[in-house]
Motif scaffolding. Structure first.
Motif, PDB file in Angstrom:
ATOM      1  N   GLN A  16      -2.012   5.624   3.838  1.00  0.00           N
ATOM      2  CA  GLN A  16      -0.704   5.004   4.065  1.00  0.00           C
ATOM      3  C   GLN A  16      -0.602   4.443   5.488  1.00  0.00           C
ATOM      4  O   GLN A  16      -0.091   3.336   5.697  1.00  0.00           O
ATOM      5  CB  GLN A  16       0.404   6.023   3.817  1.00  0.00           C
ATOM      6  N   GLU A  17      -1.105   5.215   6.457  1.00  0.00           N
ATOM      7  CA  GLU A  17      -1.062   4.756   7.848  1.00  0.00           C
ATOM      8  C   GLU A  17      -1.940   3.521   8.044  1.00  0.00           C
ATOM      9  O   GLU A  17      -1.547   2.564   8.742  1.00  0.00           O
ATOM     10  CB  GLU A  17      -1.519   5.877   8.783  1.00  0.00           C
ATOM     11  N   LEU A  18      -3.125   3.527   7.451  1.00  0.00           N
ATOM     12  CA  LEU A  18      -4.028   2.382   7.596  1.00  0.00           C
ATOM     13  C   LEU A  18      -3.481   1.153   6.881  1.00  0.00           C
ATOM     14  O   LEU A  18      -3.636   0.023   7.365  1.00  0.00           O
ATOM     15  CB  LEU A  18      -5.414   2.744   7.042  1.00  0.00           C
ATOM     16  N   ARG A  19      -2.839   1.370   5.737  1.00  0.00           N
ATOM     17  CA  ARG A  19      -2.229   0.252   5.027  1.00  0.00           C
ATOM     18  C   ARG A  19      -1.120  -0.372   5.882  1.00  0.00           C
ATOM     19  O   ARG A  19      -0.999  -1.600   5.988  1.00  0.00           O
ATOM     20  CB  ARG A  19      -1.667   0.743   3.689  1.00  0.00           C
ATOM     21  N   SER A  20      -0.326   0.474   6.508  1.00  0.00           N
ATOM     22  CA  SER A  20       0.761  -0.016   7.348  1.00  0.00           C
ATOM     23  C   SER A  20       0.211  -0.801   8.544  1.00  0.00           C
ATOM     24  O   SER A  20       0.775  -1.839   8.921  1.00  0.00           O
ATOM     25  CB  SER A  20       1.613   1.155   7.837  1.00  0.00           C
ATOM     26  N   ARG A  21      -0.888  -0.333   9.119  1.00  0.00           N
ATOM     27  CA  ARG A  21      -1.437  -0.997  10.307  1.00  0.00           C
ATOM     28  C   ARG A  21      -2.156  -2.302   9.969  1.00  0.00           C
ATOM     29  O   ARG A  21      -2.072  -3.282  10.730  1.00  0.00           O
ATOM     30  CB  ARG A  21      -2.382  -0.065  11.055  1.00  0.00           C
ATOM     31  N   PHE A  22      -2.883  -2.331   8.841  1.00  0.00           N
ATOM     32  CA  PHE A  22      -3.781  -3.456   8.605  1.00  0.00           C
ATOM     33  C   PHE A  22      -3.388  -4.366   7.440  1.00  0.00           C
ATOM     34  O   PHE A  22      -3.538  -5.584   7.527  1.00  0.00           O
ATOM     35  CB  PHE A  22      -5.198  -2.947   8.365  1.00  0.00           C
ATOM     36  N   THR A  23      -2.926  -3.820   6.331  1.00  0.00           N
ATOM     37  CA  THR A  23      -2.817  -4.634   5.116  1.00  0.00           C
ATOM     38  C   THR A  23      -1.402  -4.818   4.585  1.00  0.00           C
ATOM     39  O   THR A  23      -1.200  -5.615   3.666  1.00  0.00           O
ATOM     40  CB  THR A  23      -3.690  -4.034   3.998  1.00  0.00           C
ATOM     41  N   ALA A  24      -0.418  -4.095   5.106  1.00  0.00           N
ATOM     42  CA  ALA A  24       0.952  -4.243   4.610  1.00  0.00           C
ATOM     43  C   ALA A  24       1.490  -5.636   4.933  1.00  0.00           C
ATOM     44  O   ALA A  24       1.251  -6.159   6.035  1.00  0.00           O
ATOM     45  CB  ALA A  24       1.858  -3.181   5.225  1.00  0.00           C
ATOM     46  N   PRO A  25       2.208  -6.282   4.006  1.00  0.00           N
ATOM     47  CA  PRO A  25       2.691  -7.645   4.237  1.00  0.00           C
ATOM     48  C   PRO A  25       3.581  -7.783   5.470  1.00  0.00           C
ATOM     49  O   PRO A  25       3.545  -8.801   6.160  1.00  0.00           O
ATOM     50  CB  PRO A  25       3.477  -7.967   2.957  1.00  0.00           C
ATOM     51  N   ASP A  26       4.388  -6.751   5.756  1.00  0.00           N
ATOM     52  CA  ASP A  26       5.354  -6.867   6.845  1.00  0.00           C
ATOM     53  C   ASP A  26       4.830  -6.364   8.185  1.00  0.00           C
ATOM     54  O   ASP A  26       5.235  -6.858   9.240  1.00  0.00           O
ATOM     55  CB  ASP A  26       6.650  -6.127   6.483  1.00  0.00           C
ATOM     56  N   THR A  27       3.911  -5.378   8.190  1.00  0.00           N
ATOM     57  CA  THR A  27       3.455  -4.779   9.454  1.00  0.00           C
ATOM     58  C   THR A  27       1.963  -4.958   9.713  1.00  0.00           C
ATOM     59  O   THR A  27       1.499  -4.721  10.828  1.00  0.00           O
ATOM     60  CB  THR A  27       3.755  -3.270   9.476  1.00  0.00           C
ATOM     61  N   GLY A  28       1.185  -5.352   8.713  1.00  0.00           N
ATOM     62  CA  GLY A  28      -0.265  -5.382   8.852  1.00  0.00           C
ATOM     63  C   GLY A  28      -0.762  -6.462   9.806  1.00  0.00           C
ATOM     64  O   GLY A  28      -0.223  -7.567   9.850  1.00  0.00           O
ATOM     65  N   ILE A  29      -1.807  -6.122  10.563  1.00  0.00           N
ATOM     66  CA  ILE A  29      -2.390  -7.072  11.512  1.00  0.00           C
ATOM     67  C   ILE A  29      -3.642  -7.728  10.939  1.00  0.00           C
ATOM     68  O   ILE A  29      -4.302  -8.517  11.611  1.00  0.00           O
ATOM     69  CB  ILE A  29      -2.722  -6.385  12.855  1.00  0.00           C
ATOM     70  N   GLY A  30      -3.989  -7.397   9.681  1.00  0.00           N
ATOM     71  CA  GLY A  30      -5.142  -8.010   9.033  1.00  0.00           C
ATOM     72  C   GLY A  30      -6.301  -7.047   8.931  1.00  0.00           C
ATOM     73  O   GLY A  30      -6.706  -6.446   9.926  1.00  0.00           O
ATOM     74  N   GLY A  31      -6.829  -6.890   7.729  1.00  0.00           N
ATOM     75  CA  GLY A  31      -7.952  -5.984   7.524  1.00  0.00           C
ATOM     76  C   GLY A  31      -8.150  -5.722   6.040  1.00  0.00           C
ATOM     77  O   GLY A  31      -7.528  -6.369   5.187  1.00  0.00           O
TER      78      GLY A  31
END
Length: 339
Positions: free
Chosen positions: A239-254
């Motif tokens: 969940q934390e990695l999804r939020s950091r990298f892949t989530a549409p609103d918070t992800g930075i790309g990954g």
């Protein structure tokens, strides 16, 4: 009855053939270009996981430098994957979140495989942590850290097991673990040197996740949990990695792959004991081992799929891109030759 026996024999043969095929494929793939750098470190025996992460990074860099000199294999021109199990997964996260560790590592990781991530406190992760901590503090206060050799400490802990766990089912496993620990007294002594035995792991559970949220730099990750693992926090990590990298609103790309497989917390540590099982072990033990090895094979297959996919997507660091084709060919040739 005859038909049942025949079916059982056919099933066993099929399963053996499948396993042989999986292991042959592993060996073939290793021969065409996988090299493994293991980084055991005495700091991993202690409670300061930040120090362990830094030490592990330096050990990797030393070994990679030796490979560079001996075989011409430059890790900056090859995809480098990290893989950690339990505490090892936490250490990989700390390495990827700390600028000093990244500087010591000296290479950009293409991806990380994080197995059975454990981020619980010491009291929850380690059986009998509290009474053993009290015992060690008392013993070291009496004799002084300088006089408490690793051998003496192991012997004291062995005596403490009888006092603390008498009549329980974990006496024998604890004692066997101490015997193994006794074989590494030099490493244990190094790990304990200057240690004050804090009350918990550092960084703690929430500090580790905060480091991931604010600075974890490896954008491609495989997170694996096992269905019968009771001390695993892989789901929360995902969940934390999804939020950091892949989530549409918070992800930075990954990229993130989250897999739930059959097995337990110790499935990645399963030894291949089939050759060592005697007739006295009986069919039940053989069947249990067979099931455990099937779970291990499923994990290996999952890892290979992930690594191969990430290797195809990997791009070299632009700072070391010159001469990549020739260097990559030389590196693959060295790996085929058997490092």
């Amino acid at each position: 009855r005859i038909r049942i026996r025949i079916r059982i024999r056919i099933r066993v043969r099929i399963r053996v053939r499948v396993r042989i095929r999986v292991r042959i494929r592993m060996r073939i793939r290793i021969r065409i270009g996988y090299a493994v750098i293991a980084t055991p470190d005495p700091q991993l025996l202690g409670l300061d996981h930040g120090a362990a992460a830094l030490s592990v990074s330096a050990r990797y860099a030393d070994t990679a430098g030796a490979l560079r000199q001996r075989y011409g294999v430059c890790d900056r021109r090859l995809p480098v994957f990290g893989m950690g199990h339990s505490l090892g997964a936490k250490v990989l996260l700390l390495v990827g979140s700390d600028t000093e560790c990244l500087r010591a590592l000296g290479v950009r990781r293409a991806a990380n495989a994080l197995l059975s991530y454990n981020n619980y406190s010491a009291r929850r992760s380690v059986p009998l942590f509290e009474p053993l901590l009290v015992f060690m503090r008392a013993g070291l206060a009496q004799s002084g850290m300088a006089a408490a050799s690793a051998n003496d400490l192991v012997r004291q802990l062995d005596d403490a097991v009888d006092q603390i766990a008498e009549g329980t089912q974990i006496v024998q496993p604890l004692r066997e673990g101490l015997r193994v620990l006794g074989k590494f007294t030099g490493q244990l002594g190094t790990a304990l040197q200057g240690t004050s035995f804090s009350d918990d792991f550092t960084p703690g559970p929430e500090e580790t996740l905060e480091a991931v949220r604010s600075g974890y730099s490896v954008a491609s990750n495989l997170v694996v949990r096992f269905n019968a693992d009771t001390i695993c926090e892989s789901e929360r990590l995902a969940q934390e990695l999804r939020s950091r990298f892949t989530a549409p609103d918070t992800g930075i790309g990954g990229r993130l792959s989250y897999k739930k497989l059959r097995g337990t917390h110790v499935t990645p540590n399963t030894p291949d004991l089939r050759g060592g099982l005697g007739a006295e072990a009986g069919p039940a033990a053989a069947e249990a081992l067979d099931a455990a090895l099937d779970e291990l094979d499923a994990l290996v297959a999952t890892l290979l799929v992930f690594f191969e996919k990430e290797a195809r997507l990997w791009k070299p660091d632009p700072r070391s891109a010159s001469g990549d084709a020739a260097q990559l060919g030389q590196a693959r040739g060295a790996l085929r030759g058997g490092i």
